[in-house]
Design a protein around this motif. Structure first.
Motif, short mmCIF file in Angstrom:
data_model
loop_
_atom_site.label_atom_id
_atom_site.label_comp_id
_atom_site.label_asym_id
_atom_site.label_seq_id
_atom_site.Cartn_x
_atom_site.Cartn_y
_atom_site.Cartn_z
N PHE A 22 0.92 -1.34 -0.08
CA PHE A 22 -0.04 0.00 0.10
C PHE A 22 0.82 1.16 0.00
CE2 PHE A 22 -1.74 -3.45 2.27
CZ PHE A 22 -3.00 -3.49 1.91
N LYS A 23 0.77 2.31 -0.90
CA LYS A 23 1.20 3.20 -0.73
C LYS A 23 0.63 4.56 0.14
CE LYS A 23 3.20 6.75 -4.12
NZ LYS A 23 3.53 7.09 -5.57
N THR A 24 1.63 4.99 0.75
CA THR A 24 1.16 6.05 2.24
C THR A 24 1.35 7.36 1.59
OG1 THR A 24 3.30 6.26 2.87
CG2 THR A 24 2.23 4.42 3.66
N LYS A 25 0.69 8.07 2.21
CA LYS A 25 0.70 9.77 1.93
C LYS A 25 2.14 10.09 1.79
CE LYS A 25 -3.77 11.12 4.14
NZ LYS A 25 -4.42 11.82 5.28
N ALA A 26 2.89 9.45 2.35
CA ALA A 26 4.43 9.95 2.51
C ALA A 26 5.04 9.45 1.15
CB ALA A 26 5.11 9.47 3.67
N GLY A 27 4.38 8.59 0.35
CA GLY A 27 5.00 7.89 -0.76
C GLY A 27 5.67 6.54 -0.58
N ARG A 28 5.59 6.17 0.73
CA ARG A 28 6.10 4.96 1.05
C ARG A 28 5.37 3.53 0.72
NH1 ARG A 28 7.69 7.11 7.07
NH2 ARG A 28 9.23 8.67 6.32
N LEU A 29 5.94 2.62 0.23
CA LEU A 29 5.16 1.49 0.20
C LEU A 29 5.11 0.52 1.49
CD1 LEU A 29 6.45 0.26 -3.47
CD2 LEU A 29 4.23 1.38 -2.93
N SER A 30 4.20 0.45 2.21
CA SER A 30 3.84 -0.20 3.31
C SER A 30 3.28 -1.60 3.13
CB SER A 30 2.83 0.87 4.34
OG SER A 30 2.73 0.02 5.42
N PRO A 31 3.69 -2.63 4.08
CA PRO A 31 3.17 -3.81 3.75
C PRO A 31 1.98 -4.22 4.38
CG PRO A 31 4.97 -3.85 5.64
CD PRO A 31 4.89 -2.47 4.99
N TYR A 32 1.31 -2.96 5.22
CA TYR A 32 -0.01 -3.05 5.91
C TYR A 32 -0.52 -1.90 5.85
CZ TYR A 32 1.84 -0.35 9.83
OH TYR A 32 2.23 0.51 10.63
N PHE A 33 -1.93 -1.98 6.10
CA PHE A 33 -2.91 -0.88 5.84
C PHE A 33 -3.82 -0.80 6.90
CE2 PHE A 33 -6.45 1.54 3.90
CZ PHE A 33 -5.88 2.73 3.78
N ALA A 192 4.77 -2.18 16.91
CA ALA A 192 5.44 -3.15 17.72
C ALA A 192 4.37 -4.21 18.40
CB ALA A 192 6.02 -2.43 19.15
N ASP A 193 3.34 -3.87 18.68
CA ASP A 193 2.24 -4.73 18.89
C ASP A 193 1.92 -5.92 17.83
OD1 ASP A 193 1.95 -4.10 21.62
OD2 ASP A 193 0.67 -2.59 21.16
N LEU A 194 1.75 -5.24 16.79
CA LEU A 194 1.46 -5.98 15.38
C LEU A 194 2.61 -6.92 15.02
CD1 LEU A 194 -0.16 -6.48 13.03
CD2 LEU A 194 0.77 -4.54 11.86
N THR A 207 2.16 -15.04 8.71
CA THR A 207 3.54 -15.30 8.95
C THR A 207 4.43 -14.60 7.79
OG1 THR A 207 3.61 -17.64 8.22
CG2 THR A 207 3.42 -17.03 10.81
N GLU A 208 3.92 -14.68 6.48
CA GLU A 208 4.80 -14.52 5.53
C GLU A 208 4.72 -12.85 5.20
OE1 GLU A 208 2.76 -13.83 1.35
OE2 GLU A 208 0.89 -15.11 2.31
N TYR A 209 4.11 -12.22 6.11
CA TYR A 209 4.19 -10.69 6.24
C TYR A 209 5.03 -10.48 7.31
CZ TYR A 209 0.60 -10.60 2.72
OH TYR A 209 -0.03 -10.64 1.54
N ARG A 210 5.47 -11.22 8.16
CA ARG A 210 6.55 -10.89 9.44
C ARG A 210 7.48 -10.23 9.28
NH1 ARG A 210 7.87 -15.82 12.10
NH2 ARG A 210 5.58 -16.13 12.51
N GLU A 211 8.40 -10.82 8.06
CA GLU A 211 9.55 -10.02 7.73
C GLU A 211 9.49 -8.97 7.04
OE1 GLU A 211 12.01 -12.82 5.61
OE2 GLU A 211 12.15 -14.30 6.86
N LYS A 212 8.29 -8.60 6.13
CA LYS A 212 8.00 -7.30 5.31
C LYS A 212 7.54 -6.24 6.38
CE LYS A 212 6.32 -9.71 1.17
NZ LYS A 212 5.34 -9.81 0.17
N VAL A 213 7.12 -6.85 7.39
CA VAL A 213 6.52 -5.63 8.44
C VAL A 213 7.74 -5.28 9.55
CG1 VAL A 213 5.10 -5.16 10.31
CG2 VAL A 213 4.09 -6.42 8.36
N THR A 214 8.55 -6.25 9.78
CA THR A 214 9.61 -5.91 10.55
C THR A 214 10.65 -5.14 9.70
OG1 THR A 214 9.43 -8.00 11.58
CG2 THR A 214 11.55 -7.08 11.80
N ALA A 215 10.87 -5.56 8.38
CA ALA A 215 11.76 -4.71 7.52
C ALA A 215 11.34 -3.26 7.38
CB ALA A 215 12.02 -5.54 6.18
#
Length: 222
Positions: A22-33, A192-194, A207-215
């Motif tokens: 997902f693209k944020t308002k700051a232009g970043r590609l976030s793995p969660y929304f 951090a809770d997520l 679990t496949e998103y764990r590394e993406k969110v952590t990164a």
């Protein structure tokens, strides 16, 4: 189960919290929304309000003191009203107020509706803090009527540094609000809770998103 864990599970069930790209308002590609606007029926709003109320009750038990709630227009109006109802149902009856974007020139008039805030310690209820604009406006409104901003309560703290992908700030929007107003910001759940939730879940789909969110946190987090 903690308040944060229960809330994350509920947000996932409601599709309020989603994983992907997902693209944020700051232009970043976030793995969660996270879209709190999808708490859009009576049952989900009640669960959300109960989570807000539980955080406030927990904080009050730890010594935090407040007298009433304030909901900034427009999203915060429903959140503050629902949270006040949830608190009352749990034995903590507190008043609430909210502002209008446009002042009325008839009836009671003015920008404010609800309980009198003068002399009260007021908690601002909102969904998230992005740029902090809503909080700043709320603080000004509260101080203008001789009341004291006591805290801000949000649903999710993204714990993300402000700025753009090429100009990353040092602090998050939450930290900026805390520093500017010397005001605590509480959240039902945080990034951090997520990450803890993803590390403990048995769902292979998640679990496949764990590394993406952590990164993502390693790159942009506080």
């Amino acid at each position: 189960m903690t308040i944060a864990t229960d809330f994350i599970q509920f947000a996932l069930n409601q599709n309020v919290l989603r994983f992907g790209e997902f693209k944020t308002k700051a232009g970043r590609l976030s793995p969660y929304f996270f879209n709190a606007g999808l708490f859009n029926d009576g049952s989900s709003l009640l669960t959300l309000a109960n989570a807000y109320a539980d955080v406030l009750i927990e904080r009050r038990a730890a010594g935090f003191e407040f007298d009433m709630l304030f909901g900034p227009a427009y999203k915060g109006i429903t959140l503050a009203a629902a949270t006040a109802m949830a608190l009352a149902a749990k034995g903590h009856n507190v008043p609430y107020a909210y502002n209008r974007k446009e002042a009325k020139d008839h009836g009671e008039g003015g920008h404010l509706v609800g309980a009198d805030m003068a002399g009260q310690r007021v908690v601002i209820i909102d969904d998230v803090i992005s740029a902090g604009t809503s909080v700043r406006e709320s603080v000004d409104i509260i101080k203008a009527v001789n009341a004291t901003p006591a805290a801000v309560l949000i649903a999710l703290d993204r714990m993300e540094r402000s700025g753009t992908d090429t100009d990353i700030g040092v602090h998050s929007a939450v930290q900026a609000v805390q520093a500017e107003y010397n005001l605590p910001v509480y959240a039902i759940a945080s990034l951090a809770d997520l990450i803890i939730y993803l590390s403990q879940t048995d769902s292979t789909e998640l679990t496949e998103y764990r590394e993406k969110v952590t990164a993502y946190r390693a790159r942009y987090g506080i």
